[in-house]
Design an enzyme around this catalytic site. Structure first.
Site, PDB file in Angstrom:
ATOM      1  N   ASP A 229       0.688  -1.304   0.170  1.00 19.88           N
ATOM      2  CA  ASP A 229       0.124  -0.120  -0.005  1.00 19.88           C
ATOM      3  C   ASP A 229       0.902   1.306  -0.003  1.00 19.88           C
ATOM      4  OD1 ASP A 229      -2.473  -1.187  -0.096  1.00 19.88           O
ATOM      5  OD2 ASP A 229      -2.707  -1.316   2.051  1.00 19.88           O
TER       6      ASP A 229
ATOM      7  N   LYS B 247      -3.566   3.496  -2.229  1.00 23.73           N
ATOM      8  CA  LYS B 247      -4.720   4.212  -2.531  1.00 23.73           C
ATOM      9  C   LYS B 247      -4.733   5.621  -1.966  1.00 23.73           C
ATOM     10  CE  LYS B 247      -7.997   0.252  -2.217  1.00 23.73           C
ATOM     11  NZ  LYS B 247      -8.899  -0.209  -1.212  1.00 23.73           N
TER      12      LYS B 247
ATOM     13  N   MET C 279      -8.245   8.811   8.949  1.00 25.86           N
ATOM     14  CA  MET C 279      -8.608   9.265   7.783  1.00 25.86           C
ATOM     15  C   MET C 279      -9.535  10.047   7.810  1.00 25.86           C
ATOM     16  SD  MET C 279      -8.803   5.204   6.205  1.00 25.86           S
ATOM     17  CE  MET C 279      -9.762   4.848   7.295  1.00 25.86           C
TER      18      MET C 279
END
Length: 257
Positions: free
Chosen positions: A37, A59, A173
C-alpha cells in the site's frame, strides 16, 4: 502450505519502518510476491528478496491504482499459482485496512492465509505525539472510528452520537471531513472546549502536530497546512502532550538544542 500457495496479510505498522513486528519482517523476506500500500515504508519493501515481484496497489484520496475487488483478485491469482504472497498493509490489517474483506475472499477460495497484526496508527500516532489514549485520571477507555465513509455506502456507519460520548476518540482518515466531524460531535453534545490534536504522518520524519479546541480547530490556519494521513485525537488526554511530547525533545537533542 498447500499447492494453492499461501498469503500473509501483514500489518506494516504506522510508518516508521522500525515499528514492523519480527513476524512481519519475516513475511516480507519469505514472499515470492509483495502487494503493498501507499503508506508502507519503502525501506520495508527493500527487505524483499531480489527476485520477488513487487506490486504497488496504493490508494490516495480520489485516486486508486486498483479497486478493492481487483486487489482481492490479484492476491488470490498469485496464490493460486502456488506462490507465497505477502499483502503488506499500513498499520494493522484489521483496523480500517479492509483486511477482513481480503481474508474472506481467500477463505471463500480455500486459499490458506495467516493474519500478522501490525501496530495501528490509532495508538502509535498519539504515542509519538506524546498523547496517551488512556490515562488513569483522564480516560479509562478510548474509541476508534473512521472519518472516511464513501457516499452511498451500505452497512455499518459511524454513530456520531455514540462517538461524542467517548472519553478519548481517535478518528482515522478524517482530515478532509474535519469540519463535518467537529460539527457532528458538537451537535451531539461534545463540549466545544474539548482538546483536539491533529497528527500528520505519525511516527514518520514528516510528523507534524496541531493542537486546539474542538469548536475552532477546523478554522485554524495550521490545520490547512496539513496533509494526509492524519490521526485525530479528541479528549482530555490531549493536554498530556504539554508534558510528554518526547519526539520534539529527541529532535532538539539531535539538533544540539
Amino acid at each position: 502450505m498447500s499447492g494453492k500457495g499461501f498469503v500473509f496479510l501483514t500489518g506494516a505498522g504506522p510508518g516508521d519502518p522500525k515499528l514492523i513486528t519480527v513476524r512481519g519482517l519475516e513475511t516480507i523476506r519469505l514472499a515470492d510476491v509483495i502487494v503493498y500500500d501507499r503508506l508502507v515504508s519503502e525501506e520495508l519493501v527493500k527487505e524483499a528478496r531480489p527476485d520477488a515481484e513487487l506490486l504497488y496497489v496504493g490508494k490516495a484520496s480520489g485516486f486508486h491504482t486498483l479497486k478493492q475487488e481487483e486487489i482481492n483478485a490479484l492476491i488470490a491469482d498469485r496464490a493460486q499459482r502456488g506462490l507465497t504472497v505477502t499483502r503488506l498493509k499500513g498499520g494493522d490489517p484489521f483496523v480500517f485496512g479492509r483486511g477482513g474483506e481480503e481474508a474472506a475472499h481467500l477463505a471463500e477460495r480455500e486459499i490458506p492465509f495467516e493474519i500478522v497484526p501490525g501496530i495501528s496508527s490509532c495508538i502509535a500516532a498519539p504515542a509519538y505525539a506524546g498523547i496517551p489514549v488512556t490515562h488513569r485520571t483522564l480516560a479509562a477507555s478510548f474509541a476508534v472510528v473512521t472519518g472516511h465513509e464513501c457516499a452511498g455506502k451500505s452497512g455499518a456507519s459511524v454513530d456520531w452520537a455514540w462517538a461524542a460520548g467517548a472519553e478519548t476518540l481517535v478518528v482515522l482518515m478524517g482530515l478532509q471531513q474535519l469540519p463535518h466531524i467537529t460539527e457532528r460531535l458538537l451537535a451531539h453534545g461534545k463540549d466545544g472546549s474539548t482538546p483536539i490534536a491533529l497528527i500528520q504522518s505519525g511516527s514518520r520524519a514528516q510528523q507534524r502536530v496541531v493542537v486546539g479546541r474542538l469548536d475552532d480547530i477546523a478554522q485554524n490556519p495550521e490545520t490547512g497546512r496539513l496533509g494526509s494521513p492524519v490521526a485525530i485525537v479528541i479528549g482530555p488526554v490531549v493536554t498530556m502532550r504539554d508534558q510528554l511530547a518526547w519526539r520534539e525533545v529527541d529532535e532538539l537533542l539531535a539538533a544540539g538544542g
